[in-house]
Enzyme design. Structure first.
Site, PDB file in Angstrom:
ATOM      1  N   HIS A  16       1.029  -0.425   0.285  1.00  0.00           N
ATOM      2  CA  HIS A  16       0.281  -0.298  -0.019  1.00  0.00           C
ATOM      3  C   HIS A  16       0.751   1.565  -0.014  1.00  0.00           C
ATOM      4  O   HIS A  16       1.944   0.799   0.455  1.00  0.00           O
ATOM      5  CB  HIS A  16      -0.921   0.232   0.872  1.00  0.00           C
ATOM      6  CG  HIS A  16      -0.452   0.471   2.316  1.00  0.00           C
ATOM      7  ND1 HIS A  16      -1.095   0.858   3.611  1.00  0.00           N
ATOM      8  CD2 HIS A  16       0.915   0.371   3.108  1.00  0.00           C
ATOM      9  CE1 HIS A  16      -0.346   0.256   4.810  1.00  0.00           C
ATOM     10  NE2 HIS A  16       0.915   0.310   4.394  1.00  0.00           N
ATOM     11  N   CYS A  25       6.134   6.113   4.282  1.00  0.00           N
ATOM     12  CA  CYS A  25       4.761   5.326   3.862  1.00  0.00           C
ATOM     13  C   CYS A  25       4.394   6.126   2.974  1.00  0.00           C
ATOM     14  O   CYS A  25       3.325   5.108   2.586  1.00  0.00           O
ATOM     15  CB  CYS A  25       3.784   4.826   5.389  1.00  0.00           C
ATOM     16  SG  CYS A  25       4.591   3.614   6.730  1.00  0.00           S
ATOM     17  N   HIS A  29       4.734   0.414  -0.370  1.00  0.00           N
ATOM     18  CA  HIS A  29       5.515  -0.456   0.223  1.00  0.00           C
ATOM     19  C   HIS A  29       4.955  -1.825   0.523  1.00  0.00           C
ATOM     20  O   HIS A  29       3.696  -1.831   0.896  1.00  0.00           O
ATOM     21  CB  HIS A  29       6.115   0.497   1.945  1.00  0.00           C
ATOM     22  CG  HIS A  29       5.105   0.667   2.633  1.00  0.00           C
ATOM     23  ND1 HIS A  29       4.125   1.708   2.485  1.00  0.00           N
ATOM     24  CD2 HIS A  29       4.873   0.128   3.766  1.00  0.00           C
ATOM     25  CE1 HIS A  29       3.099   2.113   3.257  1.00  0.00           C
ATOM     26  NE2 HIS A  29       4.150   1.030   4.151  1.00  0.00           N
ATOM     27  N   HIS A  31       3.839  -5.202   3.837  1.00  0.00           N
ATOM     28  CA  HIS A  31       3.470  -5.520   4.936  1.00  0.00           C
ATOM     29  C   HIS A  31       2.717  -7.035   5.250  1.00  0.00           C
ATOM     30  O   HIS A  31       2.395  -7.902   3.744  1.00  0.00           O
ATOM     31  CB  HIS A  31       2.619  -5.006   5.992  1.00  0.00           C
ATOM     32  CG  HIS A  31       3.048  -3.729   6.292  1.00  0.00           C
ATOM     33  ND1 HIS A  31       3.781  -3.412   7.333  1.00  0.00           N
ATOM     34  CD2 HIS A  31       1.931  -2.181   5.878  1.00  0.00           C
ATOM     35  CE1 HIS A  31       4.192  -1.427   7.451  1.00  0.00           C
ATOM     36  NE2 HIS A  31       3.516  -1.576   6.193  1.00  0.00           N
ATOM     37  N   HIS A  75      -1.131 -10.718  -1.939  1.00  0.00           N
ATOM     38  CA  HIS A  75      -0.377 -10.188  -2.772  1.00  0.00           C
ATOM     39  C   HIS A  75      -0.921  -8.981  -3.818  1.00  0.00           C
ATOM     40  O   HIS A  75      -0.861  -9.179  -5.516  1.00  0.00           O
ATOM     41  CB  HIS A  75       0.141 -11.231  -3.863  1.00  0.00           C
ATOM     42  CG  HIS A  75       1.266 -11.768  -2.911  1.00  0.00           C
ATOM     43  ND1 HIS A  75       0.859 -13.189  -1.794  1.00  0.00           N
ATOM     44  CD2 HIS A  75       2.249 -12.186  -2.957  1.00  0.00           C
ATOM     45  CE1 HIS A  75       2.040 -13.129  -1.641  1.00  0.00           C
ATOM     46  NE2 HIS A  75       3.692 -13.119  -1.677  1.00  0.00           N
ATOM     47  N   GLU A 136       0.165  -5.026  11.526  1.00  0.00           N
ATOM     48  CA  GLU A 136       1.005  -4.828  10.147  1.00  0.00           C
ATOM     49  C   GLU A 136       2.671  -5.329  10.724  1.00  0.00           C
ATOM     50  O   GLU A 136       3.157  -4.544   9.270  1.00  0.00           O
ATOM     51  CB  GLU A 136       0.533  -3.646   9.966  1.00  0.00           C
ATOM     52  CG  GLU A 136       1.926  -2.300  10.043  1.00  0.00           C
ATOM     53  CD  GLU A 136       1.122  -1.035   9.575  1.00  0.00           C
ATOM     54  OE1 GLU A 136      -0.006  -0.639   8.914  1.00  0.00           O
ATOM     55  OE2 GLU A 136       2.677  -0.238   9.662  1.00  0.00           O
TER      56      GLU A 136
END
Length: 150
Positions: A16, A25, A29, A31, A75, A136
């Site tokens: 996201h 952020c 990137h 998680h 994914h 996360e």
């Protein structure tokens, strides 16, 4: 009869970006999310029922959460549809990537709210969603409790 809470845990990988955020952020990137789903209900007391003694079969809960959350978000890359990220999303989709556009900033807080709505719609009427915990990172998570949202 006593109410019992049942929890099942799930793992999925999601990317996201937080548009407009003032930290790292803002970049795309990902998680390794851990989702704990807790439901509450009374164990089945009918001795002729194959699920006698269960609040809900873990496999039934797994099916709901996999179909609504894990299979959708695993994914994938999630972007807020109301930001310029839609241009990046289109480019990624055109290249065959799995992209999800949502109507919220894809923070853990907002994702757990979205997940609660999706899961509650699929639960049997005698079972209630008690809480969700979306982790996360090893040290950061958001929690949703039904009791906080009545």
């Amino acid at each position: 009869m006593n109410n019992i809470r049942i929890t099942k845990q799930f793992n999925f990988e999601t990317g996201h970006a937080l548009y407009g955020y003032d930290g790292r952020c803002k970049n795309v990137h990902g998680h390794s999310y851990k989702l704990s789903v807790t439901v509450i209900g009374k164990p089945i007391t009918d001795v002729s029922n194959v699920k006698f003694g269960m609040v809900i079969d873990f496999s039934d809960l797994k099916k709901i959460v996999k179909e609504e959350i894990v299979d959708v978000f695993d994914h994938a890359t999630v972007f807020n549809q109301n930001t310029p990220h839609v241009e990046l999303a289109k480019e990624l989709k055109d290249r065959g990537h799995h992209v999800i556009l949502v109507n919220y900033q894809p923070t853990s807080e907002n994702m757990v709210i979205d997940f609660s709505t999706k899961i509650k719609k699929r639960l049997p009427e005698n079972i209630e969603l008690f809480s969700l915990k979306l982790q996360e990172t090893d040290t950061s998570f958001a929690e949703w409790y039904a009791s906080d949202n009545k």
